[in-house]
Design an enzyme around this catalytic site. Structure first.
Site, PDB file in Angstrom:
ATOM      1  N   HIS A 136      -3.044   2.916  -4.452  1.00  0.00           N
ATOM      2  CA  HIS A 136      -2.435   2.403  -3.210  1.00  0.00           C
ATOM      3  C   HIS A 136      -1.049   1.822  -3.477  1.00  0.00           C
ATOM      4  CE1 HIS A 136      -5.909   3.001  -0.602  1.00  0.00           C
ATOM      5  NE2 HIS A 136      -6.655   2.607  -1.609  1.00  0.00           N
TER       6      HIS A 136
ATOM      7  N   ASP B  70       0.870  -1.188   0.000  1.00  0.00           N
ATOM      8  CA  ASP B  70       0.000   0.000   0.000  1.00  0.00           C
ATOM      9  C   ASP B  70       0.901   1.231   0.000  1.00  0.00           C
ATOM     10  OD1 ASP B  70      -2.260   1.834   0.401  1.00  0.00           O
ATOM     11  OD2 ASP B  70      -3.341   0.045   1.038  1.00  0.00           O
TER      12      ASP B  70
ATOM     13  N   GLU C 247     -10.324   2.361  -5.126  1.00  0.00           N
ATOM     14  CA  GLU C 247     -10.044   3.778  -4.875  1.00  0.00           C
ATOM     15  C   GLU C 247      -9.011   4.392  -5.823  1.00  0.00           C
ATOM     16  OE1 GLU C 247     -11.067   4.276  -0.250  1.00  0.00           O
ATOM     17  OE2 GLU C 247      -9.178   3.243  -0.587  1.00  0.00           O
TER      18      GLU C 247
END
Ligand code: ACM
Ligand code: ZN
Length: 537
Positions: free
Chosen positions: A265, A190, A335
Site C-alpha cells: 500500500h 496508501d 496485504e
C-alpha cells in the site's frame, strides 16, 4: 381492581414517556430515573473551577452546544439553578467514568479526571430534548454512574483513497466525541495518495499526494461528481494542519493514531522515490484505481533488501512521532503479496544473510526493525494482523481485521489486541440490502444490527487472555466514498452501534432498546446538519 388497572396503565405510559427521553448513546452502566424534572433555561448558571483549563474548555463546549442547538448560553458562576462540573478524587470510576445527578434544583457532573467530566457532559447533551419550549428544556431527574467497558474505542478514516479537508476532519472528530469514541486512526498513506507533509521528503506531497489522469479514469464513474472529470485529484495535510487536528482531538479526549503503511500500500511513496524504495527501482504512479489489489504487477513492496528503505521509513517516522503524541504508531503491514520480494536480488541477499527460509520471515524482519526504531523513540507499534506471519515483533499490538483468529493468537501470546473484524467493523460495506446494486462499495453487507451484535471478547480466550483485548474499532475505508456527506452516511448510525459495543456492559445491550434511543439521536443529527443512513427505511 379497575382502579389498579388504570394505575398500572398510567405508570406504564409515564415510564414509557420517560424511557423515550432517556436516549443516551452509548447506554450508561447504571441509570435510575427519579420523579421530577430540572428546567434548563437562560437563567441557569454553570459552575466550575475556573482555574482548571480543561474544565473551562468542557464548560465552554457545553455552552457552545446550547448556543448552536437552542440559541442561548447560560451564565457562568451566577446565582440561580446551577449545573456543576466538578473534579473529585472521591469518584472511583476510572479515568473515563463519571457520576451525573439531575435533581429539581441542580445538576452535578462529577469525575476524577477531565475525561470523565467530558463524557458526563456528552450524556447530559443526550438528555436534552431536541427542541426547547419557550427557551426551556426539561431534563428528567435521575442518577447515573457510568464508565466504559473497553479502553480502546476507535474509528479509522481512510484519507488516502479520498482526501477530506481539515474542516471535515474536525466535524468528524466532534461526531466521534459525541459517542465517547476516544481513538481516531488516520490512514494517511496508501497507493492512492500520501497525505502528510514530511519535511525531509517534500516530493511525497508535491507528487505523491496527487492522482493525475485525464478525468476519465476507471475510478471516476464510481465516485460521483465530487471528483469526476478532474484530471488531478488529491491533497495533503501540512504539519501545521496535523498539529491543529491532533490538538482539536486532544481537547475532546481523542487520541489520534497515525497510520503509515508498509511494506505494501505504498505506491504514493514509490511514485516519488523509486530508486531508493522499490525492488525494481522503477517508479509506480499514484494509483488511479479505487481498489489497491488488482494484480501483483501493480503491487510494489518497499524493498526489504535495501538499507535506503529503512533510512527513509525511520526519517518519515521520526517526523510522524514528533507530530503525534499517541502511545501507538500504526505501521500497516497488511496485504503484502510477496512476489516482488521473491524476484528481487537485494531481498534475496537479505534472506540469505539472515538465514530466512521464506518471505514471511522477511516481512517479520522488516516489521521488527521498524518496531525497534519506534520503541527507541518511546512508542509502540500496532499493525494489521498480517504482522503475526513469520513471527510477531516483541512488543507489537495487533489489529485483528481478517476475522478474529489473529486477535486470538496475539492475545494468547500476551500481545495487546484491537478487534476490528471485517464481518462487524467495516463501514465501507453497504448498510442496506437495497443499495447493493445501486452503487459500488467494497465488500459485502453490514447492517447496523450486525455491528451492534458484535462481542469483542472471543470465547476462545481465558479470563486472563481476554485482558489483552484493548477494545474495538470500526474502519471507514473510502475507495468509494468521495464526499463528506457520503462519509457521514456510511459512518452513522453504525458508529453509535459500535460505541455501545465498546462502552456498554455486555448484559445491558439490547438492539430494540438501542433503536428507540436512535430515534431522538436521528433528530439531533438532523438538527446538527449531520447526514446518516436511516436504518428505518
Ligand atoms: C485492511 O482492510 N486491508 C486492513
Ligand atoms: Zn527488494
Amino acid at each position: 381492581m379497575k382502579r389498579l388497572f388504570h394505575l398500572i396503565i398510567l405508570l406504564f405510559t409515564v415510564s414509557n414517556a420517560i424511557a423515550q427521553v432517556i436516549s443516551i448513546i452509548p447506554k450508561p452502566a447504571e441509570l435510575s430515573v427519579k420523579s421530577g424534572t430540572f428546567l434548563l433555561n437562560s437563567e441557569c448558571s454553570l459552575q466550575f473551577d475556573a482555574a482548571n483549563e480543561e474544565v473551562v474548555r468542557i464548560a465552554d463546549f457545553f455552552n457552545d452546544y446550547l448556543q448552536n442547538m437552542y440559541g442561548y448560553k447560560i451564565e457562568e458562576h451566577s446565582e440561580g439553578r446551577a449545573i456543576h462540573l466538578k473534579i473529585s478524587s472521591r469518584v472511583k470510576l476510572g479515568k473515563e467514568g463519571y457520576v451525573l445527578k439531575v435533581e429539581q434544583n441542580s445538576i452535578a457532573i462529577t469525575a476524577s479526571e477531565p475525561n470523565g467530566l467530558f463524557y458526563g457532559v456528552q450524556s447530559l447533551k443526550h438528555l436534552l430534548p431536541i427542541e426547547a419550549k419557550d427557551g426551556e428544556l426539561k431534563i428528567p431527574c435521575l442518577d447515573i454512574e457510568d464508565q466504559p467497558r473497553f479502553k480502546w474505542r476507535g474509528n479509522m478514516l481512510d484519507v488516502s483513497r479520498h482526501f477530506f479537508p481539515v474542516s471535515f476532519i474536525k466535524k468528524y472528530i466532534d461526531i466521534l466525541a459525541m459517542y465517547k469514541i476516544n481513538t481516531f486512526q488516520m490512514h494517511l498513506t496508501d497507493d492512492q495518495g500520501w497525505r502528510i507533509e514530511i519535511e525531509k521528503y517534500p516530493l511525497l506531497t508535491e507528487k505523491g499526494a496527487w492522482r493525475v489522469g485525464t478525468g476519465e479514469e476507471a475510478w471516476n464513474p464510481f465516485v460521483g461528481p465530487a471528483i469526476k472529470g478532474k484530471p488531478k485529484y488529491g491533497g495533503f495535510y501540512s504539519q501545521e494542519e496535523i498539529k491543529e487536528i491532533v490538538q482539536y482531538a486532544k481537547d475532546r479526549f481523542i487520541t489520534v493514531v497515525p497510520e503509515i503503511e508498509m511494506p505494501a500500500h505504498s505506491r504514493s511513496a514509490h511514485d516519488t522515490y523509486p530508486a531508493e524504495l522499490s525492488c525494481t527501482g522503477e517508479p509506480y504512479l499514484v494509483f488511479n484505481m479505487p481498489d489497491s489489489i488488482t494484480s501483483d504487477f501493480e503491487i510494489p513492496l518497499l524493498c526489504a533488501g535495501k538499507e535506503e528503505t529503512f533510512l527513509f521509513l525511520e526519517n518519515v517516522l521520526e517526523e510522524v512521532i514528533e507530530l503525534f503524541p499517541s502511545e501507538y504508531i500504526h505501521i500497516g503491514g497488511d496485504e503484502a503479496l510477496k512476489t516482488r520480494w521473491e524476484k528481487c536480488p537485494a531481498c534475496n541477499k537479505r534472506m540469505q544473510d539472515e538465514g530466512f527460509n521464506n518471505t514471511q520471515e522477511l516481512q517479520s524482519y522488516f516489521i521488527k526493525r521498524i518496531e525497534k526504531y519506534v520503541n527507541s523513540k518511546g512508542r509502540k507499534i500496532i499493525g494489521w494482523d498480517e504482522i503475526l506471519e513469520g513471527g510477531l515483533a516483541p512488543n507489537a499490538a495487533v489489529m485483528s481485521w481478517r476475522g478474529t483468529e489473529g486477535g486470538i493468537a496475539a492475545a494468547k501470546a500476551n500481545h495487546k489486541v484491537v478487534m476490528s473484524p471485517t464481518t462487524h467493523c467495516y463501514l465501507d460495506y453497504h448498510q442496506f440490502q437495497h443499495e447493493k446494486n445501486a452503487y459500488p462499495a467494497v465488500g459485502s453487507f453490514l447492517p447496523v444490527e450486525k455491528v451492534y451484535s458484535y462481542e469483542p471478547i472471543p470465547e476462545e480466550l481465558s479470563e486472563k487472555e481476554a485482558t489483552y483485548i484493548l477494545g474495538v474499532q470500526t474502519n471507514l475505508w473510502t475507495e468509494y466514498v468521495a464526499t463528506t456527506k457520503h462519509a457521514e452516511y456510511m459512518l452513522l448510525p453504525r458508529l453509535q452501534a459500535q460505541a455501545e459495543v465498546a462502552w456498554t456492559k455486555k448484559g445491558l445491550k439490547e438492539f430494540s432498546d438501542f433503536e428507540k434511543r436512535l430515534e431522538s439521536d436521528y433528530q439531533r443529527l438532523e438538527k446538527m446538519g449531520i447526514n446518516f443512513g436511516d436504518h428505518r427505511r
